[in-house]
Design a protein around this motif. Structure first.
Motif, PDB file in Angstrom:
ATOM      1  N   TYR A  81       0.836  -1.205   0.000  1.00  0.00           N
ATOM      2  CA  TYR A  81       0.000   0.000   0.000  1.00  0.00           C
ATOM      3  C   TYR A  81       0.871   1.255   0.000  1.00  0.00           C
ATOM      4  CZ  TYR A  81      -3.186   3.540   1.982  1.00  0.00           C
ATOM      5  OH  TYR A  81      -3.912   4.692   2.226  1.00  0.00           O
TER       6      TYR A  81
ATOM      7  N   THR B  50      -3.158  -2.777  -5.474  1.00  0.00           N
ATOM      8  CA  THR B  50      -3.480  -1.436  -4.997  1.00  0.00           C
ATOM      9  C   THR B  50      -3.611  -0.453  -6.151  1.00  0.00           C
ATOM     10  OG1 THR B  50      -2.290  -1.896  -2.928  1.00  0.00           O
ATOM     11  CG2 THR B  50      -2.754   0.407  -3.400  1.00  0.00           C
TER      12      THR B  50
ATOM     13  N   PHE C 124      -7.084   0.164  -6.777  1.00  0.00           N
ATOM     14  CA  PHE C 124      -7.841   0.748  -5.668  1.00  0.00           C
ATOM     15  C   PHE C 124      -8.166   2.208  -5.993  1.00  0.00           C
ATOM     16  CE2 PHE C 124      -7.955   3.001  -1.558  1.00  0.00           C
ATOM     17  CZ  PHE C 124      -8.975   2.293  -0.937  1.00  0.00           C
TER      18      PHE C 124
ATOM     19  N   ILE D  94      -9.219   7.634  -0.886  1.00  0.00           N
ATOM     20  CA  ILE D  94      -8.186   8.107   0.035  1.00  0.00           C
ATOM     21  C   ILE D  94      -8.279   9.621   0.199  1.00  0.00           C
ATOM     22  CG2 ILE D  94      -5.698   8.280   0.426  1.00  0.00           C
ATOM     23  CD1 ILE D  94      -5.366   5.686  -1.134  1.00  0.00           C
TER      24      ILE D  94
ATOM     25  N   PHE E 164      -6.131   3.234   6.123  1.00  0.00           N
ATOM     26  CA  PHE E 164      -5.639   1.898   5.766  1.00  0.00           C
ATOM     27  C   PHE E 164      -6.517   0.799   6.353  1.00  0.00           C
ATOM     28  CE2 PHE E 164      -2.903  -1.787   6.737  1.00  0.00           C
ATOM     29  CZ  PHE E 164      -2.538  -2.137   5.448  1.00  0.00           C
TER      30      PHE E 164
ATOM     31  N   TYR F 211      -9.114   0.903   3.145  1.00  0.00           N
ATOM     32  CA  TYR F 211      -8.348   0.044   2.238  1.00  0.00           C
ATOM     33  C   TYR F 211      -8.586  -1.447   2.496  1.00  0.00           C
ATOM     34  CZ  TYR F 211      -4.317  -2.161   0.019  1.00  0.00           C
ATOM     35  OH  TYR F 211      -3.499  -2.976  -0.734  1.00  0.00           O
TER      36      TYR F 211
END
Length: 281
Positions: free
Chosen positions: A93, A167, A170, A175, A189, A193
């Motif tokens: 990440y 990721t 993602f 975020i 996170f 995530y």
């Protein structure tokens, strides 16, 4: 559908059926062998027998400490998988989300570590972990401890690469929106995530658990006492005896296969989604 298309489909089904039989046959033979006497296994019988309970009792009565090894493997695999999911996913990440000048250079170094064969690392690792036994704070990961097997699998180049690649899919807008709402990086996170990437975690859990469960070479070097041995070491010892009991050995192998088989079938859909890079649960 034309006759040519039907013929091609029929040929594909025949080929797939043959490949499926070839793939399943070793497992089928293993289960059949677990129900027969050792002498019947050596004869190559393919019919189920009635000696499974007898083989199981022989396994329990042997001095191999099979279930202690089963417990050791289970503990090591669970702890390794749990820590690897936290550490490796956080690393993957971070490599993707946080940008810096040295990011790609460091990541390339991590990937280069995959090119080093483990055989080249055995002696340095053995000497390093041997020194940990003399340091009180590091005794938990010294030689002949479960920690010595766990610690080297917590952060692997493959897992870090796997999480970073997934990721990329993602949605970064999540975020940015979370930061605007005042969430800290740790909460982003853990709360944004990790739930969103649960398919990726599922695939990583299956791969990591199976790798840890089947690990043989490093435990053979690091775990030096019988009560610390894992299942692959015990099964290997069964096969190296002068007159191995193949029925008992196949019973041990069948029991050792169950945890990984159950885990895979329970998480099969999430595993496929995670390996294809999906972020949907």
């Amino acid at each position: 559908m034309s006759k040519k298309s039907k013929a091609m489909n029929g040929l594909q089904y025949i080929i797939l059926t043959i490949l499926s039989v070839i793939s399943v046959f070793p497992f089928f033979w293993m289960v059949i062998a677990a129900t027969n006497k050792s002498v019947d296994v050596t004869k190559g019988t393919l019919l189920p027998g009635t000696y499974f309970l007898e083989n199981f009792n022989h396994l329990m009565e042997s001095d191999l400490q099979y279930f202690q090894a089963f417990k050791n493997s289970l503990v090591i695999a669970i702890v390794t998988t749990t820590l690897a999911m936290v550490v490796s996913s956080a690393a993957g990440y971070a490599f993707e989300v946080y940008k810096s000048k040295a990011r790609d250079r460091v990541f390339n170094i991590v990937l280069l570590s995959m090119m080093v064969p483990f055989a080249a690392l055995m002696v340095p690792l053995f000497r390093l972990f041997g020194k940990f036994n003399d340091i009180p704070v590091l005794k938990l990961i010294g030689l002949n401890t479960s920690g010595s097997v766990v610690i080297i699998a917590v952060a692997t180049a493959f897992l870090i690469f796997f999480f970073r690649q997934n990721t990329k899919t993602f949605p970064k807008e999540l975020i940015e929106a979370s930061r605007i709402d005042g969430l800290g990086e740790f909460k982003i996170f853990t709360r944004i995530y990790m739930p969103t990437m649960k398919s990726t975690y599922a695939a990583a859990i299956v791969v990591t658990f199976m790798t840890s469960w089947n690990n043989y070479l490093w435990p053979l070097i690091a775990l030096q006492s019988e009560e610390k041995r894992t299942l692959p070491l015990v099964i290997s010892a069964m096969g190296s005896s002068y007159t191995p009991d193949y029925g008992m050995m196949m019973t041990a192998v069948v029991l050792a296969t169950l945890p990984t088989a159950i885990l895979f079938f329970v998480m099969q859909k999430q595993f496929v989604a995670g390996m294809t890079g999906s972020v949907k649960g």
